[in-house]
Design a protein around this motif. Structure first.
Motif, PDB file in Angstrom:
ATOM      1  N   ASP A   1     -25.840  32.383  22.469  1.00 40.34           N
ATOM      2  CA  ASP A   1     -25.430  31.316  23.046  1.00 40.34           C
ATOM      3  C   ASP A   1     -23.958  30.902  23.359  1.00 40.34           C
ATOM      4  O   ASP A   1     -23.554  29.996  23.444  1.00 40.34           O
ATOM      5  CB  ASP A   1     -26.075  30.152  22.656  1.00 40.34           C
ATOM      6  CG  ASP A   1     -25.596  29.784  21.114  1.00 40.34           C
ATOM      7  OD1 ASP A   1     -24.899  30.870  20.656  1.00 40.34           O
ATOM      8  OD2 ASP A   1     -26.080  28.798  20.306  1.00 40.34           O
TER       9      ASP A   1
ATOM     10  N   GLU B   1     -31.289  33.885  20.109  1.00 40.40           N
ATOM     11  CA  GLU B   1     -30.762  34.254  21.377  1.00 40.40           C
ATOM     12  C   GLU B   1     -29.250  34.094  21.528  1.00 40.40           C
ATOM     13  O   GLU B   1     -28.783  33.021  20.968  1.00 40.40           O
ATOM     14  CB  GLU B   1     -31.515  33.482  22.651  1.00 40.40           C
ATOM     15  CG  GLU B   1     -31.937  34.369  23.928  1.00 40.40           C
ATOM     16  CD  GLU B   1     -32.804  33.716  24.544  1.00 40.40           C
ATOM     17  OE1 GLU B   1     -32.344  33.184  25.816  1.00 40.40           O
ATOM     18  OE2 GLU B   1     -33.987  33.606  24.155  1.00 40.40           O
TER      19      GLU B   1
ATOM     20  N   GLU C   1     -20.487  33.360  25.115  1.00 43.82           N
ATOM     21  CA  GLU C   1     -20.185  34.379  26.084  1.00 43.82           C
ATOM     22  C   GLU C   1     -20.309  35.869  25.479  1.00 43.82           C
ATOM     23  O   GLU C   1     -19.851  35.930  24.426  1.00 43.82           O
ATOM     24  CB  GLU C   1     -18.829  34.135  26.757  1.00 43.82           C
ATOM     25  CG  GLU C   1     -18.532  35.046  27.760  1.00 43.82           C
ATOM     26  CD  GLU C   1     -16.975  35.159  28.109  1.00 43.82           C
ATOM     27  OE1 GLU C   1     -16.521  36.076  28.566  1.00 43.82           O
ATOM     28  OE2 GLU C   1     -16.246  33.989  27.708  1.00 43.82           O
TER      29      GLU C   1
END
Ligand SMILES: *Cc1c(COP(=O)(O)O)cnc(C)c1O
Length: 477
Positions: A23, A21, A25
Motif C-alpha cells: 500500500d 498487499e 509506492e
C-alpha cells in the motif's frame, strides 16, 4: 527413511510466507542502489509445511543421547539434565554482555566464583581458571603454564611423557606446546610401567600427562610412586580430568600429588557435547602454579567480586572475555542440584553400570586386561575377527538395532578395541538391551558373518567413507 534435498520439493511460485498487499509506492531498490539483487539465485520455492516436514525428517535421522544409549568410551556425554538447559537460557543470564560493568553482574560473578570453589574442592586444587573452551584447550593451557613455570626458573626442559594408552589429545597438545613427546609403554596389567617411566624421566622432562583411571578404565594403583618419580627430577605431573565421573567423591587428583589438571564441564558436569561445542575445560592448579594462570582471574575482594588483570607472570588470555559462560552455568546448576553426595552417587552409578556390562560381555568378547576397572572398560573383537568380522563391522551392526556404537580401535594398546562407557545415565533395562544386542551380533557372526560384514542394513545411509568426510569436507552444497 530416505529424505530428499529441500530443493527437490521446490515448485515455482510456492512460498512459506504471505505478506499484505503493497500500500505504498513500489521502488526498485536494485536500480537505485546498483545491482544488489542477483537474478540467478536458484532458491527452493517451498511452503511452510514443506520446510517444517523436511527439517523434522532430517532431525529424525539423527541419533543422540535423547534417542538412546550412547556408550562412546572416554568421550561419552554423561547425564545432561534438561532443567540445566532451561536455567542457562534465563534471559537475565543469557543476555548478559561481557562488556557490562562488574557492578552490574555481581550475581553472575558469584556463580562463577562458587563454581571455582566447587571444582577446587572436587579436585583438591588451589586455584581455577574457567577460560579454556574444551578439554584439549585446557590441556594446552596447562602445558603453557608448565612452560611458563620452567621459564621463570630459567630452565629449558624439552620433553613431555605420555603413556601409550593416553587420549589422542595428550600427545597432540604436548607437540603443539612445543615439546618432544616421549611415549612410554603400559605394563601387562594395563598400567604405567614404573621401570619404563624411570627410564624416561630426567632433567629434560617438563611433565608427565596422565589420566587416572586411564583409558582402559583401570586405576593406577602406583599413582603416588608415579608422581614421586616425576617430581624427583623436578618435573610436573598433569592430570587429564576429562572424565571425573570415575572418581568424584572418592579420590582427588590433588591428593594423588598432581600439580595441575583440566576438567571437561561438557562431559562430567551437564553440558551436552558433540558437533563442535560449545564446551568448557577449566584448569586447576596447585598454589605454586597460580601466578601463571590466564588472565583475568576471578577474585573475591572485601565487598565485591572482580576480574584481576594485574598478573605479570600470567600466560595471558586463552579465550575471548571469560570463556563459555553458558556451560559454566549448567555445571554450577548440576553441582548444586546433586550436591556432594550426589556427585559421589554419580561415580558409583557410572562404575556400577560399566562393571555390569563388563561382567555380562566378557564371556563372549575377549577382555584383554582383567584388572578391576572403573567407569569404562575395553573389550577386543579379536575372537570375532577370526571369523573375518572386524570390530568396525560389529559397530555398524549395532546401528541396525538402533543403538549407538562404542568407541572403536582406541586405545591403541588393544587390538580390535571396543571401548565401552555406559555412564551413570542408563538404567538396567537399557543396559540389558545393549548386552543382548551385542550377544546377538556375536551369534550372527557365527551363523552368518556376511550379514554383519555388510551392515548396516536399516539406516538411511549405509557405509560412508569416514575419512573422506573428515579430510575433505565440502560444506557448500
Ligand atoms: C574428551 C577427552 C579429552 C578432550 O576433550 P575435548 O573437550 O574433546 O577437547 C581429553 N582427554 C580425555 C581422556 C577425554 O576423554
Amino acid at each position: 527413511m530416505e529424505e530428499k534435498l529441500i530443493k527437490d520439493y521446490s515448485s515455482p511460485g510456492r512460498t512459506a510466507y504471505s505478506l499484505p498487499e503493497l500500500d505504498v509506492e513500489k521502488r526498485d531498490l536494485n536500480s537505485e542502489l546498483g545491482g544488489y539483487l542477483r537474478e540467478d539465485l536458484d532458491l527452493p520455492e517451498v511452503s511452510e509445511v514443506d520446510v517444517v516436514r523436511h527439517y523434522t525428517a532430517l532431525s529424525e535421522l539423527n541419533y543422540g543421547v535423547d534417542s538412546g544409549i550412547y556408550p562412546l568410551g572416554s568421550c561419552t556425554m554423561k547425564y545432561n539434565p534438561k532443567r540445566n538447559e532451561k536455567l542457562a537460557r534465563i534471559p537475565g543470564l543469557s543476555y548478559l554482555h561481557p562488556y557490562q560493568d562488574e557492578d552490574q553482574v555481581q550475581g553472575s560473578l558469584e556463580i562463577l566464583y562458587d563454581l571455582k570453589l566447587d571444582l577446587a574442592e572436587i579436585s583438591e586444587m588451589d586455584e581455577i581458571t574457567l577460560q579454556p573452551a574444551s578439554g584439549a584447550h585446557g590441556e594446552f593451557t596447562s602445558l603453557m603454564i608448565v612452560r611458563r613455570y620452567f621459564e621463570a626458573r630459567d630452565e629449558n626442559r624439552k620433553n613431555v611423557i605420555v603413556p601409550d594408552s593416553a587420549h589422542g589429545t595428550n600427545p597432540a597438545t604436548a607437540k603443539m606446546a612445543g615439546y618432544n613427546v616421549i611415549e612410554i609403554a603400559s605394563n601387562q596389567r594395563g598400567m604405567v610401567d614404573l621401570a619404563a617411566l624411570k627410564e624416561a624421566v630426567d632433567e629434560n622432562t617438563a611433565a608427565l600427562m596422565l589420566t587416572n583411571p586411564n583409558t582402559l578404565g583401570i586405576f593406577e594403583e602406583d599413582i603416588l610412586k608415579i608422581t614421586e618419580i616425576v617430581h624427583e627430577v623436578g618435573a610436573l605431573v598433569y592430570y587429564d580430568g576429562a572424565n571425573m565421573n570415575a572418581i568424584m567423591g572418592y579420590a582427588k587428583p590433588g591428593d594423588m600429588d598432581f600439580d595441575l589438571m583440566h576438567f571437561n564441564l561438557h562431559k562430567t558436569f551437564s553440558t551436552p557435547h558433540g558437533g563442535g561445542g560449545p564446551g568448557s575445560g577449566p584448569v586447576g592448579v596447585k598454589d605454586f602454579l597460580a601466578p601463571y594462570l590466564p588472565k583475568p582471574l576471578l577474585k573475591k575482594g572485601k565487598d565485591k567480586y572482580y576480574w584481576d588483570y594485574e598478573r605479570e607472570n600470567s600466560i595471558t588470555k586463552v579465550h575471548s572475555f571469560y570463556g563459555n559462560y553458558g556451560v559454566m552455568l549448567r555445571a554450577w546448576a548440576y553441582i548444586k542440584t546433586v550436591g556432594g553426595s550426589g556427585l559421589k552417587k554419580t561415580t558409583e552409578n557410572a562404575v556400577l553400570n560399566a562393571n555390569y556390562l563388563k561382567a555380562r560381555l566378557r564371556e563372549e568378547f575377549e577382555l584383554p586386561y582383567a584388572e578391576e576397572s572403573l567407569h569404562e572398560f575395553v573389550l577386543s573383537g579379536s575372537r570375532q575377527k577370526e571369523k573375518g568380522v572386524s570390530t568396525l563391522h560389529i559397530a555398524k551392526r549395532l546401528l541396525d538395532y538402533d543403538q549407538y556404537a562404542p568407541t572403536i580401535y582406541f586405545p591403541l594398546v588393544v587390538k580390535e578395541a571396543i571401548m565401552i562407557e555406559p555412564t551413570e545415565t542408563e538404567n538396567i533395562a537399557t543396559l540389558n538391551r545393549f548386552v543382548e544386542t551385542l550377544l546377538k551380533i556375536s551369534r550372527e557372526i557365527k551363523e552368518d558373518p556376511e550379514l554383519v560384514k555388510n551392515a548396516p542394513h536399516n539406516t538411511s545411509v549405509r557405509r560412508l567413507d569416514e575419512t573422506q568426510a573428515a579430510r575433505n569436507p565440502d560444506l557448500r552444497w
